[in-house]
Design a protein around this motif. Sequence first.
Motif, PDB file in Angstrom:
ATOM      1  N   GLN A 210     -38.174  12.963  19.954  1.00  0.00           N
ATOM      2  CA  GLN A 210     -38.068  13.221  21.386  1.00  0.00           C
ATOM      3  C   GLN A 210     -37.633  14.656  21.666  1.00  0.00           C
ATOM      4  O   GLN A 210     -38.182  15.338  22.536  1.00  0.00           O
ATOM      5  N   ALA A 211     -36.645  15.146  20.899  1.00  0.00           N
ATOM      6  CA  ALA A 211     -36.151  16.512  21.113  1.00  0.00           C
ATOM      7  C   ALA A 211     -37.232  17.545  20.819  1.00  0.00           C
ATOM      8  O   ALA A 211     -37.389  18.532  21.553  1.00  0.00           O
ATOM      9  N   TRP A 212     -37.987  17.333  19.747  1.00  0.00           N
ATOM     10  CA  TRP A 212     -39.042  18.280  19.374  1.00  0.00           C
ATOM     11  C   TRP A 212     -40.185  18.237  20.388  1.00  0.00           C
ATOM     12  O   TRP A 212     -40.731  19.280  20.753  1.00  0.00           O
ATOM     13  N   THR A 214     -39.947  17.532  23.539  1.00  0.00           N
ATOM     14  CA  THR A 214     -39.477  18.203  24.759  1.00  0.00           C
ATOM     15  C   THR A 214     -39.540  19.715  24.600  1.00  0.00           C
ATOM     16  O   THR A 214     -39.965  20.438  25.512  1.00  0.00           O
ATOM     17  N   ALA A 215     -39.104  20.220  23.445  1.00  0.00           N
ATOM     18  CA  ALA A 215     -39.150  21.668  23.197  1.00  0.00           C
ATOM     19  C   ALA A 215     -40.585  22.189  23.223  1.00  0.00           C
ATOM     20  O   ALA A 215     -40.867  23.248  23.808  1.00  0.00           O
ATOM     21  N   ALA A 217     -43.172  20.855  24.796  1.00  0.00           N
ATOM     22  CA  ALA A 217     -43.719  20.751  26.152  1.00  0.00           C
ATOM     23  C   ALA A 217     -43.190  21.856  27.056  1.00  0.00           C
ATOM     24  O   ALA A 217     -43.915  22.389  27.900  1.00  0.00           O
ATOM     25  N   ASN A 218     -41.896  22.217  26.892  1.00  0.00           N
ATOM     26  CA  ASN A 218     -41.266  23.197  27.766  1.00  0.00           C
ATOM     27  C   ASN A 218     -41.285  24.614  27.196  1.00  0.00           C
ATOM     28  O   ASN A 218     -40.956  25.579  27.900  1.00  0.00           O
ATOM     29  N   THR A 220     -39.213  25.790  24.901  1.00  0.00           N
ATOM     30  CA  THR A 220     -37.815  26.214  24.861  1.00  0.00           C
ATOM     31  C   THR A 220     -37.268  26.101  23.436  1.00  0.00           C
ATOM     32  O   THR A 220     -37.781  25.317  22.624  1.00  0.00           O
ATOM     33  N   PHE A 222     -35.185  24.957  20.247  1.00  0.00           N
ATOM     34  CA  PHE A 222     -34.927  23.570  19.830  1.00  0.00           C
ATOM     35  C   PHE A 222     -33.832  23.567  18.774  1.00  0.00           C
ATOM     36  O   PHE A 222     -33.898  24.303  17.783  1.00  0.00           O
TER      37      PHE A 222
END
Length: 436
Positions: A210-212, A214-215, A217-218, A220, A222
């Motif tokens: 999930q964290a990867w 999100t990074a 997609a945004n 940002t 990680f």
Amino acid sequence: MADTSLPIDYQALFHALPGSYLLLAPDGTVLDNSDQHVAVSLLPRAQAVGRNIFDAYPSAPESQRDLAASHEQVRRTLRPDTMPLLRYDLERPAELGGGTEERYWQLTHFPILDAQGRLQYILQIPQDVTEAHRASLAATHAKQALDESEQRTRFILESLPVLVWTNRPDGTPDYFNNRWLEFTGKTQQEMQAIDWAEITHPDDRPGLQQAWATALANGTPFQHEYRLRRHDDQYRWLLIRNSPRRDAAGHITMWVGAANDIHEQRQMVQELLTANEHQAALSEQAYQQYQKAESQRETYENLFAQAPALICILRGPGHRYEFVNPRYQQVFPHRQLVGHTVAEALPEVKDQGIMELLDKVYQTGETFEAHELPLQLERDAGGQLRTGYFNFTYQQFRENDQPAGIMVFAYEVTDLVKARQALEKLRNTDPDLPLA
């Protein structure tokens, strides 16, 4: 229709030929030359005709030796002879400053025979390729410098005591350093095709994925802690951080990541928590944060110090140098940077828009990237400004959710820019010059 009965002045026609031609007797006496040859040879025709070629156009002994060998080849075989690249310097006339001018030539000698097949003349056709040769040397040197920089970067990545990897813009991995291969016991090819869920601890898979995601997609940075199975099947805690690299248009071109094995620190935390849950929880939180910060600080400080890029940290709204790596300091060997503001240490950049860029990045938090930006810099204690070209990034960093300073990451690309400019200039003057 032209009147073919009119006589043709063949000598005038020879002089006007669109090329550089030198007509020699078999013994090397200069008989005539074209107007273009007069221009390129820096010697009036009247001062050349009737003299031996080596008296009219003296040069280094080894250059004359090679040219004479080509003449002898034509006399012996009665066939054309094309020489390899020849350096044959010319004497500049006094009105052009005197001295010697370095020149490089491509020469072909053609035999001209009489009706009985005997050698009557030698026609020399020299092509001045000095600028093309210099541009080629400059491009070669620039490529060598770039190759050396890439090799240094690869050496640093392979030598760092951390696990380093890179991803393509879509997140797929394309490089792992040797520390990763040693940790997992797998080859480079196996690592690039690996199923990360298979070697990640089952309890940590959802959070990591999930964290990867999100990074990605945004776009940002990680950072995450999770357990990964080592080559001996032991799960080890890793602290990883992955950051996007963007081009001048803001598009992500790659991701760069680094990981530290923090398993022992995590175990120590757990032991303290077990011994005294309340006290250990408080002390462990502080200890863990300190260890993490100290580990990151030491790792990145070493990385910055060894990196082939120019790296510095500017603290506060005054942009005071807090850290300068050796490559950055080498650009200004005679100046004390750390402890001084940019305006104090580099006063020549104040009128070049640099201070305004730093102020904007510090105040807005918007990262600034420059590509081949020309800067007038004082490189030594003589006070003379020289133009250099740089690719660099200004990126704000924050502490306690407040702007704290600016991270500078730069490469000097002066040699590459000048080599390209030289090649472009050459192509503009000679459209028929091949691109490679």
